[in-house]
Write an enzyme that holds these catalytic residues in place. Structure first.
Site, short mmCIF file in Angstrom:
data_model
loop_
_atom_site.label_atom_id
_atom_site.label_comp_id
_atom_site.label_asym_id
_atom_site.label_seq_id
_atom_site.Cartn_x
_atom_site.Cartn_y
_atom_site.Cartn_z
N CYS A 137 0.84 -1.20 0.00
CA CYS A 137 0.00 0.00 0.00
C CYS A 137 0.87 1.25 0.00
CB CYS A 137 -0.94 -0.01 1.20
SG CYS A 137 -2.12 1.36 1.16
N CYS A 140 -0.56 4.27 1.81
CA CYS A 140 -0.46 4.16 3.26
C CYS A 140 0.98 4.37 3.75
CB CYS A 140 -0.89 2.77 3.73
SG CYS A 140 -2.29 2.09 2.86
N ASP A 141 1.92 3.74 3.08
CA ASP A 141 3.28 3.66 3.62
C ASP A 141 4.31 4.56 2.91
OD1 ASP A 141 2.28 1.74 5.31
OD2 ASP A 141 2.89 0.06 4.06
P1 FAD Z 1 -10.33 -5.34 6.48
O1 FAD Z 1 -9.39 -4.48 7.20
O2 FAD Z 1 -9.88 -6.08 5.27
O3 FAD Z 1 -10.90 -6.38 7.56
C1 FAD Z 1 -11.79 -7.37 7.23
C2 FAD Z 1 -11.80 -8.39 8.34
O4 FAD Z 1 -12.88 -9.30 8.14
C3 FAD Z 1 -10.53 -9.24 8.42
O5 FAD Z 1 -10.09 -9.30 9.73
C4 FAD Z 1 -10.97 -10.61 7.97
O6 FAD Z 1 -10.25 -11.60 8.62
C5 FAD Z 1 -12.44 -10.62 8.41
N1 FAD Z 1 -13.23 -11.54 7.63
C6 FAD Z 1 -13.12 -11.82 6.30
N2 FAD Z 1 -13.97 -12.78 5.95
C7 FAD Z 1 -14.65 -13.13 7.09
C8 FAD Z 1 -15.66 -14.09 7.37
N3 FAD Z 1 -16.15 -14.90 6.42
N4 FAD Z 1 -16.11 -14.20 8.66
C9 FAD Z 1 -15.62 -13.41 9.63
N5 FAD Z 1 -14.65 -12.47 9.40
C10 FAD Z 1 -14.18 -12.35 8.15
N6 FAD Z 1 -5.22 2.34 5.23
C11 FAD Z 1 -5.04 3.55 5.78
O7 FAD Z 1 -5.98 4.35 5.85
N7 FAD Z 1 -3.83 3.90 6.32
C12 FAD Z 1 -2.75 3.07 6.32
O8 FAD Z 1 -1.67 3.42 6.78
C13 FAD Z 1 -2.93 1.78 5.75
N8 FAD Z 1 -1.91 0.90 5.71
C14 FAD Z 1 -2.09 -0.33 5.12
C15 FAD Z 1 -1.01 -1.20 5.07
C16 FAD Z 1 -1.16 -2.44 4.48
C17 FAD Z 1 0.02 -3.38 4.44
C18 FAD Z 1 -2.43 -2.82 3.93
C19 FAD Z 1 -2.60 -4.19 3.30
C20 FAD Z 1 -3.50 -1.94 3.96
C21 FAD Z 1 -3.32 -0.69 4.55
N9 FAD Z 1 -4.37 0.22 4.58
C22 FAD Z 1 -4.20 1.45 5.19
C23 FAD Z 1 -5.69 -0.09 4.01
C24 FAD Z 1 -6.65 -0.46 5.13
O9 FAD Z 1 -6.05 -1.41 5.95
C25 FAD Z 1 -7.94 -1.00 4.55
O10 FAD Z 1 -8.50 -0.06 3.64
C26 FAD Z 1 -8.96 -1.24 5.65
O11 FAD Z 1 -8.41 -2.08 6.65
C27 FAD Z 1 -10.23 -1.89 5.10
O12 FAD Z 1 -11.06 -2.12 6.16
P2 FAD Z 1 -12.27 -3.13 6.12
O13 FAD Z 1 -12.96 -2.94 7.40
O14 FAD Z 1 -13.03 -2.96 4.88
O15 FAD Z 1 -11.66 -4.59 6.02
#
Ligand code: FAD
Ligand code: NDP
Length: 313
Positions: A137, A140-141
Site C-alpha cells: 500500500c 499508506c506507507d
Molecule cells: P479489512 O481491514 O480487510 O478487515 C476485514 C476483516 O474481516 C478481516 O479481519 C478478515 O479476517 C475478516 N473476515 C473476512 N472474511 C470473514 C468471514 N467470512 N467471517 C468473519 N470475518 C471475516 N489504510 C489507511 O488508511 N492507512 C494506512 O496506513 C494503511 N496501511 C495499510 C497497510 C497495508 C500493508 C495494507 C494491506 C492496507 C493498509 N491500509 C491502510 C488499508 C486499510 O487497511 C484497509 O483499507 C482497511 O483495513 C479496510 O477495512 P475493512 O474494514 O473494509 O476490512
C-alpha cells in the site's frame, strides 16, 4: 431468536458499524473471523506498522494497536464479539441465516465488512522484508521516512500501480514501474501520466523474482526478463506490490450481486446490496479508495442504514 444486526468482519468498517449499531441499542453481534482470508481479526491494519493518516493520531499509531482500540470501543458500547469465521450464508429468506463452524445464526439484518486481501508475489525474501521495505500500500506507507528520497519500485501495470507510482514520486528520488508485459493495463490517462512523469521509469517485460537486503531492510531486487530470461539486480530502498486485491466475497457468490472482479455491488451513495436488509461496507465494496478512514465511513453508513431499515420492518 434472530439478532437485530450481525456484522461479518472486524476491520475499521466492521467496528465502526458495531459502535454505531451498539449506541443505537441494536445489540450488534460481530463475527470477527479467525484468520479469515489469511488475515488476523482486526483486518488489514494488523499487517502494517505505522498508520499516519488516520485522524486523531498526530504522532501516528501502530496498525495492530489501532485495531485493538476499535475493538475496545465496540465492546465498551455493547457489541458481542465471536472469534469465528462465517463460512456460509442464506439470504434467500428472512430472518437471514449464517453459519460458522460452531453455530447457526439468525439475523434480521446483516452488515458485511469482510474486506479484501492484497495479492502478494510470494518471492524469496518477501517474508523477511515485509514491512521492512516491502509493502502492498503505497498510499499508506509511501510517505514513511524509510522510503523518502530513495529509489523505489512498484510492481504492476494497472491503474493502482500507476497511481501508486505517481504517489511515491512525490517523496522518492526515482520510481521504477515494473511490469511483466510490454503494454500497461491502466487507463489511457493514467498511462500518459506515468510515461510523462520525469521521475518514473517503466521497466517492461520484467518479473521480480527475489528481494534482497541487510539488517536494516530491503536494498535490492532481482529481475528476470520475461522474454529472454536474463536476470539483473536493481538497487531499491522500497518495493510496492500493486498487483490487485481479492475481495473476501467467496461465501456471497450466487446470493449477492458482485461485479466482474468479485466486489459487492452497492446502490451508489449507500451501502445497500441487492438484498434488502443486507448492507456492505469497507474494502469489500470499494476498489478505488481502500483506506481505513473510508472503510470506517462506510461502516457508519451501513449501521445507520440498517437502523433505519429495521425501523420499517
Ligand atoms: P479489512 O481491514 O480487510 O478487515 C476485514 C476483516 O474481516 C478481516 O479481519 C478478515 O479476517 C475478516 N473476515 C473476512 N472474511 C470473514 C468471514 N467470512 N467471517 C468473519 N470475518 C471475516 N489504510 C489507511 O488508511 N492507512 C494506512 O496506513 C494503511 N496501511 C495499510 C497497510 C497495508 C500493508 C495494507 C494491506 C492496507 C493498509 N491500509 C491502510 C488499508 C486499510 O487497511 C484497509 O483499507 C482497511 O483495513 C479496510 O477495512 P475493512 O474494514 O473494509 O476490512
Ligand atoms: P488490475 O487487476 O487492474 O491490475 C493488476 C496488475 O498487476 C496487472 O497489470 C497485472 O498484470 C499485474 N499482476 C497481477 N499479478 C501479477 C503477478 N503475479 N506478477 C506481476 N504482475 C502481476 O488491478 P488494480 O488494483 O490496478 O485495479 C483494480 C480495479 O480498480 C481496476 O478496475 C482499476 O481500473 C480500478 N482502479 C481505478 C483507479 C482509478 O480510476 N484512479 C485506481 C485504482 C484502481 P497483467 O496486466 O499482465 O495482467
Amino acid at each position: 431468536m434472530a439478532h437485530k444486526v450481525v456484522i461479518i468482519g472486524s476491520g475499521p468498517a466492521g467496528h465502526t458499524a458495531a459502535i454505531y449499531a451498539a449506541r443505537a441499542n441494536l445489540n450488534p453481534v460481530m463475527y470477527e473471523g479467525f484468520m479469515a482470508g489469511g488475515v488476523a481479526a482486526g483486518g488489514q491494519l494488523t499487517t502494517t506498522t505505522e498508520v499516519e493518516n488516520f485522524p486523531g493520531f498526530p504522532e501516528g499509531i501502530d496498525g495492530t494497536k489501532l485495531t485493538q482500540l476499535f475493538r475496545e470501543q465496540s465492546v465498551k458500547y455493547g457489541t458481542t464479539i465471536h472469534t469465528q469465521t462465517i463460512t456460509k450464508v442464506d439470504f434467500s429468506k428472512r430472518p437471514f441465516v449464517l453459519w460458522s463452524d460452531d453455530e447457526r445464526i439468525e439475523a434480521e439484518s446483516v452488515i458485511i465488512a469482510t474486506g479484501a486481501t492484497a495479492k502478494r508475489m510470494h518471492i524469496p525474501g518477501e517474508e523477511t522484508f515485509w514491512q521492512r521495505g516491502i509493502s502492498a500500500c503505497a498510499v499508506c506507507d509511501g510517505a514513511l521516512p524509510i522510503f523518502r528520497g530513495k529509489e523505489l519500485a512498484v510492481i504492476g501495470g494497472g491503474d493502482s500501480a500507476v497511481e501508486e507510482a505517481n504517489h511515491l514520486a512525490k517523496f522518492a528520488s526515482k520510481v521504477y514501474l515494473i511490469h511483466r508485459r510490454d503494454t500497461l493495463r491502466a487507463s489511457q490517462i493514467m498511462q500518459k501520466r506515468a510515461m510523462e512523469h520525469p521521475k518514473i521509469e517503466i521497466l517492461w517485460n520484467q518479473n521480480v523474482i527475489e528481494a534482497k537486503g541487510e539488517q536494516q531492510g530491503l536494498t535490492s531486487i532481482v529481475l528476470e526478463n520475461t522474454q529472454n530470461k536474463n536476470q539483473s539486480q536493481l538497487s531499491v530502498g522500497g518495493l510496492f506490490y500493486a498487483i490487485g486485491h481479492v475481495p473476501n466475497t467467496e461465501i456471497f457468490k450466487g446470493q449477492l450481486d458482485l461485479d466482474e472482479t468479485g466486489y459487492i455491488k452497492t446502490v451508489p451513495g449507500t451501502t445497500q446490496t441487492n438484498i434488502e436488509g443486507v448492507f456492505a461496507a469497507g474494502d469489500v465494496q470499494d476498489k478505488i479508495y481502500r483506506q481505513a478512514i473510508t472503510a470506517a465511513g462506510s461502516g457508519c453508513m451501513a449501521a445507520l442504514e440498517a437502523e433505519r431499515w429495521l425501523e420499517g420492518h
